[in-house]
Design a protein around this motif. Structure first.
Motif: not given
Length: 222
Positions: A32-46
């Motif tokens: 597990l290399v990352g977690q996000a709480g919304d779509g914008r944060e998800l794009l940053e993590v990806v």
């Protein structure tokens, strides 16, 4: 199987996300290399972590999973994304698949199904949740989502087509055997070959393939 899947998960429900992350962090072959709480944060993590597989909730603040999926696919057309959904979000599941997701899970899926979905999507297979309803199957069949359109047409024998139709009607191997006068073991052998031909992993996958390739009609499922 010897692999290490780099995974990112996103969900705006902190308790659900933490529980999912804890379970996944204990698995061999998954990092597990990352977690996000919304779509914008998800794009940053990806963008930062470049994971092999992304699991994302559909409904999230700031940017929902559908919009985030479209953006991930725009940036990386072969991104492998699994939608996480509540049971009453059929329209959004269809939108996620049309946006580029390769699979979906209901949030009440058990641990083994979650792991199966991750492994299958990692291997570039579409994954349909085992709990797929006839209504959702019909909606997906009518949608623009079609992972089979660029693949060579598969031929099935008359016996295989007969068994496919009975699988779609939720008959068990024993019930199929009783109906067409074959042993349960023989039917199980047919079922295994059918799944291999379709490159699917469960009954929901058989139903979806059969609907998309006109091996069964939606009204037959009702």
């Amino acid at each position: 199987m010897n692999y290490d899947i780099r995974l990112v998960v996103a969900d705006d429900h902190e308790i659900f996300l933490d529980g999912l992350a804890l379970m996944l962090s204990r698995q061999e072959n998954i990092t597990l290399v990352g977690q996000a709480g919304d779509g914008r944060e998800l794009l940053e993590v990806v963008a930062r972590e470049k994971p092999d597989v992304v699991m994302t909730d559909i409904k999230m603040p700031r940017m929902d999973g559908i919009t985030a999926t479209r953006e991930m696919i725009r940036l990386q057309p072969d991104a492998r994304i699994i939608a996480l959904s509540m049971f009453d979000e059929e329209n959004q599941i269809v939108e996620m698949l049309e946006a580029g997701a390769k699979g979906y899970l209901l949030k009440n899926a058990d641990k083994q199904e979650i792991l199966d979905a991750i492994a299958n999507v990692y291997e570039d297979r579409v994954y349909y949740c085992k709990s797929t309803s006839a209504k959702l199957a019909g909606m997906i069949a009518k949608s623009k989502f079609n992972p089979y359109k660029h693949k060579e047409q598969i031929s099935f024998t008359e016996r295989e087509q007969e068994i496919i139709q009975l699988i779609c009607l939720q008959y068990t191997a024993q019930q199929i055997g009783d109906k067409i006068f074959l042993s349960k073991r023989t039917v199980e052998g047919y079922r295994t070959r059918i799944l291999e031909k379709m490159n699917v992993r469960n009954t929901a996958g058989v139903v979806m393939y059969a609907l998309k390739n006109n091996l069964i009609k939606e009204e037959d499922l009702l």
